[in-house]
Structures are given as structure tokens and as C-alpha cells.
Design a protein around this motif. Structure first.
Motif, PDB file in Angstrom:
ATOM      1  N   LEU A   1      74.575  52.904  17.116  1.00  0.00           N
ATOM      2  CA  LEU A   1      73.281  51.814  17.599  1.00  0.00           C
ATOM      3  C   LEU A   1      73.973  52.465  19.099  1.00  0.00           C
ATOM      4  N   SER A   2      73.665  52.807  19.673  1.00  0.00           N
ATOM      5  CA  SER A   2      74.311  53.085  21.282  1.00  0.00           C
ATOM      6  C   SER A   2      72.240  53.354  22.212  1.00  0.00           C
ATOM      7  N   ASN A   3      72.300  53.150  23.233  1.00  0.00           N
ATOM      8  CA  ASN A   3      70.923  52.703  23.961  1.00  0.00           C
ATOM      9  C   ASN A   3      71.139  54.577  24.811  1.00  0.00           C
ATOM     10  N   SER A   4      69.853  55.219  24.998  1.00  0.00           N
ATOM     11  CA  SER A   4      70.132  56.449  25.018  1.00  0.00           C
ATOM     12  C   SER A   4      69.114  56.240  25.687  1.00  0.00           C
ATOM     13  N   PHE A   5      69.325  57.748  27.568  1.00  0.00           N
ATOM     14  CA  PHE A   5      67.917  57.328  28.530  1.00  0.00           C
ATOM     15  C   PHE A   5      67.445  58.901  27.791  1.00  0.00           C
ATOM     16  N   ILE A   6      65.979  58.793  27.779  1.00  0.00           N
ATOM     17  CA  ILE A   6      64.762  59.916  26.482  1.00  0.00           C
ATOM     18  C   ILE A   6      63.559  60.092  27.961  1.00  0.00           C
ATOM     19  N   ALA A   7      63.576  60.953  28.623  1.00  0.00           N
ATOM     20  CA  ALA A   7      62.824  61.547  29.214  1.00  0.00           C
ATOM     21  C   ALA A   7      61.059  61.280  28.299  1.00  0.00           C
ATOM     22  N   VAL A   8      60.196  60.149  29.373  1.00  0.00           N
ATOM     23  CA  VAL A   8      59.599  59.774  28.648  1.00  0.00           C
ATOM     24  C   VAL A   8      58.136  60.853  28.361  1.00  0.00           C
ATOM     25  N   LYS A   9      58.058  62.439  29.262  1.00  0.00           N
ATOM     26  CA  LYS A   9      57.984  63.052  28.959  1.00  0.00           C
ATOM     27  C   LYS A   9      57.764  63.889  27.065  1.00  0.00           C
ATOM     28  N   LYS A  10      58.784  63.959  27.201  1.00  0.00           N
ATOM     29  CA  LYS A  10      59.393  64.231  25.652  1.00  0.00           C
ATOM     30  C   LYS A  10      59.084  63.373  24.379  1.00  0.00           C
ATOM     31  N   ILE A  11      58.395  61.925  24.844  1.00  0.00           N
ATOM     32  CA  ILE A  11      58.349  61.330  23.498  1.00  0.00           C
ATOM     33  C   ILE A  11      56.313  60.411  23.283  1.00  0.00           C
ATOM     34  N   SER A  12      55.315  60.602  22.306  1.00  0.00           N
ATOM     35  CA  SER A  12      54.408  60.990  21.768  1.00  0.00           C
ATOM     36  C   SER A  12      54.215  58.976  21.229  1.00  0.00           C
ATOM     37  N   SER A  13      53.264  58.706  20.724  1.00  0.00           N
ATOM     38  CA  SER A  13      52.814  57.332  20.128  1.00  0.00           C
ATOM     39  C   SER A  13      51.659  57.724  18.932  1.00  0.00           C
ATOM     40  N   PRO A  14      51.735  57.020  18.194  1.00  0.00           N
ATOM     41  CA  PRO A  14      50.849  57.208  17.736  1.00  0.00           C
ATOM     42  C   PRO A  14      49.569  56.595  17.412  1.00  0.00           C
ATOM     43  N   VAL A  15      50.114  55.674  18.114  1.00  0.00           N
ATOM     44  CA  VAL A  15      49.291  53.953  18.092  1.00  0.00           C
ATOM     45  C   VAL A  15      48.324  54.365  19.252  1.00  0.00           C
ATOM     46  N   LEU A  16      47.235  54.348  19.562  1.00  0.00           N
ATOM     47  CA  LEU A  16      46.537  54.770  20.853  1.00  0.00           C
ATOM     48  C   LEU A  16      46.776  53.586  22.107  1.00  0.00           C
ATOM     49  N   CYS A  17      45.996  54.914  23.275  1.00  0.00           N
ATOM     50  CA  CYS A  17      46.671  53.533  24.957  1.00  0.00           C
ATOM     51  C   CYS A  17      45.416  52.610  24.917  1.00  0.00           C
ATOM     52  N   SER A  18      44.708  52.596  24.164  1.00  0.00           N
ATOM     53  CA  SER A  18      42.983  51.572  24.170  1.00  0.00           C
ATOM     54  C   SER A  18      42.892  50.532  23.623  1.00  0.00           C
ATOM     55  N   GLN A  19      44.685  51.008  23.269  1.00  0.00           N
ATOM     56  CA  GLN A  19      44.902  49.173  22.149  1.00  0.00           C
ATOM     57  C   GLN A  19      45.540  48.213  23.170  1.00  0.00           C
ATOM     58  N   PHE A  20      45.975  49.084  24.494  1.00  0.00           N
ATOM     59  CA  PHE A  20      46.310  47.796  25.209  1.00  0.00           C
ATOM     60  C   PHE A  20      45.458  47.283  26.604  1.00  0.00           C
TER      61      PHE A  20
ATOM     62  N   SER B   1      61.406  66.830  21.033  1.00  0.00           N
ATOM     63  CA  SER B   1      60.646  65.273  20.472  1.00  0.00           C
ATOM     64  C   SER B   1      61.062  64.321  19.764  1.00  0.00           C
ATOM     65  N   TYR B   2      60.756  62.759  20.450  1.00  0.00           N
ATOM     66  CA  TYR B   2      60.247  61.816  19.915  1.00  0.00           C
ATOM     67  C   TYR B   2      59.384  61.165  19.428  1.00  0.00           C
ATOM     68  N   GLU B   3      59.125  60.560  18.708  1.00  0.00           N
ATOM     69  CA  GLU B   3      57.933  59.530  18.204  1.00  0.00           C
ATOM     70  C   GLU B   3      58.576  57.784  18.211  1.00  0.00           C
ATOM     71  N   VAL B   4      57.567  57.020  18.862  1.00  0.00           N
ATOM     72  CA  VAL B   4      57.372  55.831  19.017  1.00  0.00           C
ATOM     73  C   VAL B   4      57.354  54.771  17.611  1.00  0.00           C
ATOM     74  N   VAL B   5      58.507  54.730  17.512  1.00  0.00           N
ATOM     75  CA  VAL B   5      57.837  53.582  15.886  1.00  0.00           C
ATOM     76  C   VAL B   5      58.678  52.166  16.271  1.00  0.00           C
ATOM     77  N   ASP B   6      58.673  51.972  17.778  1.00  0.00           N
ATOM     78  CA  ASP B   6      58.256  50.239  17.936  1.00  0.00           C
ATOM     79  C   ASP B   6      58.667  50.423  19.663  1.00  0.00           C
ATOM     80  N   GLY B   7      57.662  49.770  20.390  1.00  0.00           N
ATOM     81  CA  GLY B   7      57.119  49.195  21.551  1.00  0.00           C
ATOM     82  C   GLY B   7      56.239  49.983  22.554  1.00  0.00           C
ATOM     83  N   HIS B   8      55.523  50.701  21.409  1.00  0.00           N
ATOM     84  CA  HIS B   8      54.064  50.996  22.073  1.00  0.00           C
ATOM     85  C   HIS B   8      53.214  50.482  23.099  1.00  0.00           C
TER      86      HIS B   8
END
Length: 196
Positions: A3-22, A53-60
């Protein structure tokens, strides 16, 4: 090390949770804090969905705050710290998420939205009561009621009359075209003529 911390470009990430939940305000506040320290203390946990590309598992919530930070300052907000799951550590990370991050995403935001909705419903109910009170105080004037009752009694009086009697009354009131009218037309014409 698995396990290591990486720096990922925000534009390559998506979330299955809607932003309107926050809460928009909280997301913006967090975004500004991310920009101030140029990072995040609670890294996202991502799953790779393709080579780029990446999808958020935790930290929406954190992801959406990072996306806003990128909008505010594209240079400082371009990358975000994250742990990327791979087949070797996926199961163990899921267990850690459940044990260490015991919260459900957006719990506080959902509570705030429900409280806000309850407040809006209360305010709406109070507005409806005020309108009902205003309408109940605006009773018809006594003169208007008498006139309505008078019109009703005259109309029932006309209903009892024959067509020749109604035509005679219409002739006396100088109503034009009375000779070609039927009974209901004569009654309406006579009643309207009396109103004017």
C-alpha cells in the motif's frame, strides 16, 4: 510494500455517488482548505477502471471537494492523494474501510438536508395558516349577500312564469330580440337587465 499513497489527476477520477448528496457550502470550504495546504489529510481510496481512469471506493465527499478545488485553482488542485486498490490488497482495504472509517458517506449532510426540509415544511405550513386567516377575515359584505339572495328569489320567481309572461316582462324592460328567445334565455336576459 503493498500500500502506497499516490497522486492521481482529479480529472481521471469519477464517483458513483451524486454530488447533490453533500452540502455545497461544506464542499467549497473543504476545497479551499485543500488548496491552502495543497493536499488532503484523508486520502481517497480508488479502484482502477481502466489504464487512465479511477472510481472512488471511499472518500466521495473528499473527491467532490477536490474537484471544486481544481475548478478554483487548476494548478494547485490538479492532483489529489489516494490509495489505489489492486487485486492483492483490495479485500484487506475493504475491511479497513469498514472498521476504521465507520461513517457512511454524507451522513451529516443527509441529516442537515432533512433538518432544512423540516424547517421549510414548517415555514410553508405557517404561510398557509396566514393565508387561511386572511381569507377567513375577508367575508362578503352584507349588501352583496342580500343582493345574491334577492337575485335567487327573482330567478325562482321567473322560473314559475310562462314564456308569454316572460316575453311581456322583457318587452316592458325593452330587451332587444326577446321575441326569438326561449325560456332560459328570457330569464337570463331579464335578470341581467335588472343588475345593470
Amino acid at each position: 510494500m503493498k500500500l502506497s499513497n499516490s497522486f492521481i489527476a482529479v480529472k481521471k477520477i469519477s464517483s458513483p455517488v451524486l454530488c447533490s448528496q453533500f452540502s455545497e457550502d461544506k464542499l467549497r470550504q473543504t476545497a479551499e482548505l485543500i488548496l491552502k495546504i495543497e493536499g488532503i489529510i484523508n486520502p481517497l481510496i480508488l479502484r482502477r477502471t481502466s489504464a487512465q481512469s479511477y472510481e472512488v471506493v471511499d472518500g466521495h465527499f473528499e473527491y467532490y471537494a477536490a474537484a471544486i478545488a481544481k475548478e478554483i485553482d487548476p494548478q494547485k488542485g490538479e492532483y489529489i492523494g489516494a490509495f489505489v486498490l489492486d487485486p492483492d490488497n483490495e479485500e484487506v482495504l475493504y475491511k479497513q474501510i469498514k472498521l476504521m472509517r465507520k461513517r457512511e458517506f454524507g451522513d451529516n449532510d443527509v441529516k442537515e438536508k432533512l433538518e432544512s426540509l423540516a424547517t421549510q415544511i414548517t415555514e410553508l405550513a405557517e404561510s398557509v395558516k396566514k393565508i387561511e386567516n386572511i381569507l377567513s377575515t375577508q367575508k362578503p359584505k352584507p349588501g352583496n349577500q342580500k343582493k345574491t339572495q334577492k337575485e335567487k328569489s327573482e330567478k325562482s320567481e321567473y322560473d314559475a312564469m310562462t314564456v308569454p309572461q316572460l316575453k311581456e316582462k322583457a318587452k316592458q324592460q325593452k330587451i332587444m330580440g326577446y321575441s326569438k328567445m326561449n325560456k332560459s334565455e328570457l330569464i337570463a336576459a331579464i335578470a341581467n337587465n335588472l343588475k345593470s
